[in-house]
Write a protein that holds these residues in place. Structure first.
Motif, PDB file in Angstrom:
ATOM      1  N   GLU A 260       1.639   5.685  -0.110  1.00  4.93           N
ATOM      2  CA  GLU A 260       1.299   7.075   0.173  1.00  4.93           C
ATOM      3  C   GLU A 260       2.182   7.954  -0.707  1.00  4.93           C
TER       4      GLU A 260
ATOM      5  N   GLU B 201     -10.289   1.319  -5.930  1.00  4.88           N
ATOM      6  CA  GLU B 201     -11.550   2.070  -5.988  1.00  4.88           C
ATOM      7  C   GLU B 201     -12.611   1.417  -5.127  1.00  4.88           C
TER       8      GLU B 201
ATOM      9  N   LYS C  67       4.071   0.686   4.642  1.00  7.41           N
ATOM     10  CA  LYS C  67       3.733   1.250   3.327  1.00  7.41           C
ATOM     11  C   LYS C  67       4.962   1.670   2.533  1.00  7.41           C
TER      12      LYS C  67
ATOM     13  N   ASN D  38      -4.845  12.013  -4.352  1.00 11.95           N
ATOM     14  CA  ASN D  38      -6.255  11.775  -3.994  1.00 11.95           C
ATOM     15  C   ASN D  38      -6.719  10.367  -4.356  1.00 11.95           C
ATOM     16  N   ASN D  39      -5.777   9.445  -4.414  1.00 10.57           N
ATOM     17  CA  ASN D  39      -6.124   8.057  -4.696  1.00 10.57           C
ATOM     18  C   ASN D  39      -5.519   7.127  -3.644  1.00 10.57           C
ATOM     19  N   GLU D  40      -6.255   6.085  -3.310  1.00 12.76           N
ATOM     20  CA  GLU D  40      -5.688   4.978  -2.557  1.00 12.76           C
ATOM     21  C   GLU D  40      -5.075   4.024  -3.570  1.00 12.76           C
ATOM     22  N   PHE D  41      -3.867   3.529  -3.302  1.00 11.49           N
ATOM     23  CA  PHE D  41      -3.204   2.707  -4.309  1.00 11.49           C
ATOM     24  C   PHE D  41      -2.265   1.690  -3.683  1.00 11.49           C
ATOM     25  N   ARG D  42      -1.950   0.672  -4.491  1.00 14.21           N
ATOM     26  CA  ARG D  42      -0.875  -0.266  -4.170  1.00 14.21           C
ATOM     27  C   ARG D  42       0.285   0.019  -5.116  1.00 14.21           C
TER      28      ARG D  42
ATOM     29  N   PRO E 275       0.856  -1.194   0.000  1.00 13.89           N
ATOM     30  CA  PRO E 275       0.000   0.000   0.000  1.00 13.89           C
ATOM     31  C   PRO E 275       0.887   1.237   0.000  1.00 13.89           C
TER      32      PRO E 275
END
Length: 228
Positions: free
Chosen positions: A94, A228, A121, A200-204, A92
């Motif tokens: 940041e 998403e 992370k 502004n996205n959550e991501f791996r 994950p």
């Protein structure tokens, strides 16, 4: 459908890399060479004119392009690229916007948003320096301070990435980020690009190298999967 963001520079012939200063004040330029080992024309007779193939030969120092540093890069007795586990390079992520920093300017803990959780992370710092890729300006970059390095270690970060040539100040021969992160098995990715696409996205984050033995660093196809 999953959405993927490419975060890698194109690996190509004579691409830019480090300039390593020598004792006589000259520089050794890191780069890559890509050429045919066997061309389509040369291979055609080998298949009686029924098929042809190109075999490509690539020669490069492993610290070029978008690449991953293993602990072996800094410590001769520590793990090399072949010993990096898959779960260490799919994490994950940041992304931190630090595009206000100038050349040779250190980045401190004030850059981190309040209440950010970096435990476990990949923490990626977007200096916006990828815009200078291939230019002389790319060699004059901001860097992560020792204070921030120690804080990220204390907060459990697993990987730290930058869109600059080097995570460290080139004038600090101790190389605190490489020395302290790699001592703690916190991996480093340098020369990222396109990090602003992650805002502004959550991501791996994916930073998977070949399983190469006795290799200290290696180019990767870095990318992010948007959640998403």
């Amino acid at each position: 459908m999953p959405k993927f963001i490419d975060l890698s520079h194109t690996f190509k012939d004579r691409m830019p890399g480090f300039k390593l200063k020598n004792e006589d004040d000259s520089y050794t330029q890191y780069t890559s060479e890509i050429k045919p080992f066997l061309t389509h024309e040369q291979s055609l007779p080998k298949f009686d004119g029924k098929a042809s193939f190109e075999i490509t030969e690539i020669s490069f120092q492993t610290s070029v392009g978008t690449y991953l540093d293993s602990p072996y890069h800094r410590y001769s007795d520590n793990r090399d690229i072949s010993n990096i586990r898959i779960d260490e390079v799919i994490l994950p992520g940041e992304v931190i916007d630090v595009r206000y920093k100038e050349a040779f300017e250190p980045l401190g803990c004030e850059a981190l948003p309040k209440n950010i959780n970096v435990n476990g992370k990949a923490v990626l710092f977007n200096f916006g320096w990828d815009q200078y890729w291939g230019e002389e300006t790319y060699y004059s970059y901001p860097y992560i301070s020792k204070e921030l390095v120690r804080y990220l270690i204390s907060q459990g970060a697993k990987l730290v990435g930058v869109d600059t040539l080097n995570i460290d100040n080139a004038n600090d021969l101790y190389r605190p980020a490489h020395t302290l992160f790699l001592e703690k098995d916190i991996l480093i990715v340098e020369n990222l690009t396109g990090l602003e696409k992650l805002y502004n996205n959550e991501f791996r984050f994916f930073a998977v190298p070949w399983k190469a033995e006795k290799v200290a660093a290696l180019p990767i196809r870095a990318f992010a999967e948007i959640i998403e």
